[in-house]
Design a protein around this motif. Structure first.
Motif, short mmCIF file in Angstrom:
data_model
loop_
_atom_site.label_atom_id
_atom_site.label_comp_id
_atom_site.label_asym_id
_atom_site.label_seq_id
_atom_site.Cartn_x
_atom_site.Cartn_y
_atom_site.Cartn_z
N GLN A 198 0.83 -1.21 0.00
CA GLN A 198 0.00 0.00 0.00
C GLN A 198 0.86 1.26 0.00
OE1 GLN A 198 -3.76 0.16 0.09
NE2 GLN A 198 -2.89 2.01 -0.83
N VAL A 199 1.92 1.25 0.79
CA VAL A 199 2.83 2.40 0.83
C VAL A 199 3.50 2.59 -0.52
CG1 VAL A 199 4.91 3.36 1.90
CG2 VAL A 199 3.25 2.12 3.31
N LEU A 200 3.99 1.51 -1.11
CA LEU A 200 4.68 1.59 -2.39
C LEU A 200 3.73 2.04 -3.51
CD1 LEU A 200 6.89 -1.64 -2.24
CD2 LEU A 200 7.40 0.66 -1.39
N TYR A 201 2.51 1.55 -3.46
CA TYR A 201 1.53 1.94 -4.48
C TYR A 201 1.15 3.42 -4.34
CZ TYR A 201 -2.48 1.53 -7.64
OH TYR A 201 -3.36 1.68 -8.68
N ASN A 202 1.00 3.87 -3.10
CA ASN A 202 0.71 5.29 -2.87
C ASN A 202 1.85 6.17 -3.40
OD1 ASN A 202 -1.67 4.59 -1.64
ND2 ASN A 202 -0.93 4.90 0.45
N GLU A 203 3.09 5.73 -3.17
CA GLU A 203 4.24 6.47 -3.68
C GLU A 203 4.21 6.52 -5.21
OE1 GLU A 203 6.90 8.02 -2.14
OE2 GLU A 203 5.94 7.78 -0.19
N THR A 204 3.80 5.41 -5.80
CA THR A 204 3.72 5.34 -7.26
C THR A 204 2.67 6.30 -7.81
OG1 THR A 204 4.46 3.04 -7.30
CG2 THR A 204 3.19 3.80 -9.19
N LYS A 205 1.51 6.33 -7.18
CA LYS A 205 0.42 7.18 -7.65
C LYS A 205 0.71 8.66 -7.39
CE LYS A 205 -2.75 5.61 -9.25
NZ LYS A 205 -2.99 5.16 -10.65
N ASN A 206 1.51 8.94 -6.36
CA ASN A 206 1.83 10.32 -6.00
C ASN A 206 3.26 10.66 -6.39
OD1 ASN A 206 -0.72 10.49 -4.75
ND2 ASN A 206 0.10 9.65 -2.85
N GLU A 225 16.24 0.97 -18.39
CA GLU A 225 16.91 2.26 -18.56
C GLU A 225 16.00 3.22 -19.32
OE1 GLU A 225 20.68 1.89 -20.40
OE2 GLU A 225 21.66 0.99 -18.66
N GLY A 226 16.11 4.49 -18.97
CA GLY A 226 15.29 5.50 -19.61
C GLY A 226 14.05 5.85 -18.81
N THR A 227 13.69 4.99 -17.86
CA THR A 227 12.57 5.28 -16.98
C THR A 227 13.01 6.29 -15.93
OG1 THR A 227 11.75 3.04 -17.28
CG2 THR A 227 10.90 4.24 -15.39
N GLU A 234 5.28 3.48 -14.74
CA GLU A 234 6.03 2.64 -15.67
C GLU A 234 6.88 1.62 -14.92
OE1 GLU A 234 9.24 2.98 -19.38
OE2 GLU A 234 8.50 4.80 -18.39
N ARG A 235 7.49 2.08 -13.85
CA ARG A 235 8.32 1.19 -13.05
C ARG A 235 7.46 0.15 -12.33
NH1 ARG A 235 13.30 3.73 -9.45
NH2 ARG A 235 14.75 2.00 -9.82
N ASN A 237 4.59 -1.06 -13.25
CA ASN A 237 4.12 -2.05 -14.22
C ASN A 237 5.24 -3.00 -14.64
OD1 ASN A 237 1.46 -1.12 -14.29
ND2 ASN A 237 1.92 0.42 -15.84
N PHE A 238 6.46 -2.48 -14.70
CA PHE A 238 7.60 -3.34 -15.02
C PHE A 238 7.83 -4.36 -13.91
CE2 PHE A 238 12.11 -4.46 -15.15
CZ PHE A 238 12.27 -4.81 -16.48
N TRP A 239 7.73 -3.92 -12.65
CA TRP A 239 7.88 -4.85 -11.53
C TRP A 239 6.85 -5.96 -11.61
CZ3 TRP A 239 8.08 -0.38 -7.41
CH2 TRP A 239 9.34 0.25 -7.48
N LYS A 240 5.64 -5.58 -11.92
CA LYS A 240 4.55 -6.57 -12.01
C LYS A 240 4.86 -7.59 -13.12
CE LYS A 240 0.66 -4.94 -13.52
NZ LYS A 240 -0.66 -4.28 -13.59
N LYS A 241 5.31 -7.10 -14.26
CA LYS A 241 5.63 -7.99 -15.38
C LYS A 241 6.79 -8.92 -15.02
CE LYS A 241 8.09 -6.64 -18.91
NZ LYS A 241 8.62 -6.02 -20.16
N ARG A 242 7.80 -8.39 -14.36
CA ARG A 242 8.97 -9.20 -14.00
C ARG A 242 8.64 -10.25 -12.94
NH1 ARG A 242 13.30 -10.60 -16.31
NH2 ARG A 242 14.77 -10.15 -14.63
N LEU A 243 7.76 -9.92 -12.02
CA LEU A 243 7.33 -10.92 -11.05
C LEU A 243 6.70 -12.11 -11.77
CD1 LEU A 243 5.71 -8.74 -8.22
CD2 LEU A 243 7.70 -10.23 -7.96
N GLU A 244 5.90 -11.82 -12.76
CA GLU A 244 5.25 -12.90 -13.53
C GLU A 244 6.29 -13.69 -14.32
OE1 GLU A 244 2.58 -10.53 -15.81
OE2 GLU A 244 0.99 -10.57 -14.29
N GLU A 245 7.22 -12.99 -14.96
CA GLU A 245 8.23 -13.66 -15.79
C GLU A 245 9.16 -14.53 -14.95
OE1 GLU A 245 8.61 -10.17 -19.24
OE2 GLU A 245 10.16 -10.40 -17.70
#
Length: 270
Positions: A198-206, A225-227, A234-235, A237-245
Motif C-alpha cells: 500500500q505504501v509503495l503503491y501510494n508512492e507510485t500514484k503520488n 533504462e530511460g525510466t 512505468e516502473r 508495471n515493469f515490476w509486475k511484469k517481471r514478477l510474472e516472468e
C-alpha cells in the motif's frame, strides 16, 4: 518452521551498553519475542533505559543494530519477526522527549534517530551468491532483514522507501546470475510488495519530483533504462511484469511468494 531460541544475552554483548543495560535489554527482548511480555511493556522498559544526554547517540546506534541482529536470526515466516515489529511500533508511538543527534534535535521515538543509518549499513550485507560455506546463512538473514524492513515501512514506523526501491531494482530490474539469485531476489521483492504494498503503491500514484541526489540514488536498473527515477507507474508495471516472468521458472517457494505479491498488486489496483 524453525523456532530455534535466540541467545539475547550473547547478542547484546560487545555493544555500547553498560553491563546493567545489557542484562535488562536482553531480558526485555527475550520476554517480548517469547510472548511472555507485551510490546508496550517492552517499549516502556527500553524507553527507561535510553539516556537523554550525549550518551543517547551510542545507545540508539547499538539498540537499532541489536534489533537488526535479532531480526536476521528469526526465520522469514516465524511470528516472532512480527513480535519484534510490534515492539518498534509501540516505541514509535511514545512521546517521551527529544535528543540531540549529530547536531540536530530529534523526537526520540517518533523520529527513530539513527535507525535509517544503521539499516543502511546492514544493506551492505546483501548476499553475493558466491557458493561460499556461509551463503545459505547469509541468504536466510537477508530474507529476514528485508521482511523486517518491509513490515516497518508497511506499519508506518519507518519511511525508508529507498530500501524498497534498491531491492526491487536489484531483483527485478537487473539480470540475475544464478537460479539462487533469482529465487532470493524474487522472495525479497515479493516481501516488500506483500508487507508494504500500500505504501509503495501510494508512492507510485503520488510520484514526486526528486532532487539530483535522490534521482541518482533511486535510478532504475539496466533492464528498464530511460525510466524516471523513484516511484512511477512505468516502473510499477515493469515490476509486475517481471514478477510474472521470473516466477515461471522459480522454485516452488519463490513462486508461491511471487503469486501472493501479484495478488496484492491486483487488489491495490482494483
Amino acid at each position: 518452521m524453525s523456532t530455534s531460541s535466540i541467545d539475547f544475552h550473547h547478542l547484546v554483548t560487545g555493544r555500547d551498553f553498560t553491563p546493567e543495560t545489557e542484562s535488562k535489554l536482553a531480558d526485555l527482548l527475550d520476554a517480548a519475542i517469547s510472548g511472555t511480555a507485551s510490546a508496550q511493556v517492552t517499549a516502556d522498559g527500553i524507553d527507561k533505559l535510553c539516556p537523554r544526554n550525549e550518551d543517547a547517540e551510542s545507545f540508539l546506534w547499538s539498540l537499532w543494530s541489536l534489533f537488526a541482529s535479532v531480526a536476521k536470526r528469526i526465520p522469514l515466516d516465524d511470528p516472532r519477526l512480527q513480535s519484534l515489529v510490534e515492539v518498534l511500533k509501540a516505541l514509535n508511538a511514545k512521546k517521551t522527549g527529544s535528543v540531540e543527534i549529530w547536531g540536530s534535535q530529534h523526537e526520540l521515538w517518533a523520529d527513530m534517530p539513527l535507525f535509517g543509518a544503521v539499516m543502511r549499513e546492514e544493506w551492505n550485507g546483501s548476499p553475493e551468491f558466491d557458493n561460499k560455506p556461509d551463503q545459505a546463512t547469509k541468504i536466510a538473514q537477508w530474507l529476514s532483514l528485508n521482511s523486517f524492513a518491509a513490515r516497518l515501512l508497511g506499519a508506518s514506523v519507518s519511511s525508508w522507501t529507498n530500501f524498497a526501491i534498491w531491492e526491487l531494482r536489484g531483483g527485478l530490474e537487473e539480470p540475475l546470475s544464478t537460479d539462487e539469485a533469482r529465487d532470493t531476489h524474487l522472495i525479497t521483492a515479493s516481501e516488500w510488495i506483500t508487507q508494504a504494498g500500500q505504501v509503495l503503491y501510494n508512492e507510485t500514484k503520488n510520484s514526486i519530483e526528486l532532487d539530483s541526489q535522490a534521482t541518482q540514488a533511486l535510478s532504475p536498473g539496466s533492464l528498464i533504462e530511460g525510466t524516471k527515477s523513484g516511484f512511477n507507474e512505468e516502473r510499477w508495471n515493469f515490476w509486475k511484469k517481471r514478477l510474472e516472468e521470473l516466477s515461471a521458472d522459480a522454485s516452488a517457494e519463490a513462486k508461491k511468494r511471487a503469486e501472493k505479491a501479484l495478488e496484492v498488486i491486483k487488489s491495490l489496483e482494483a
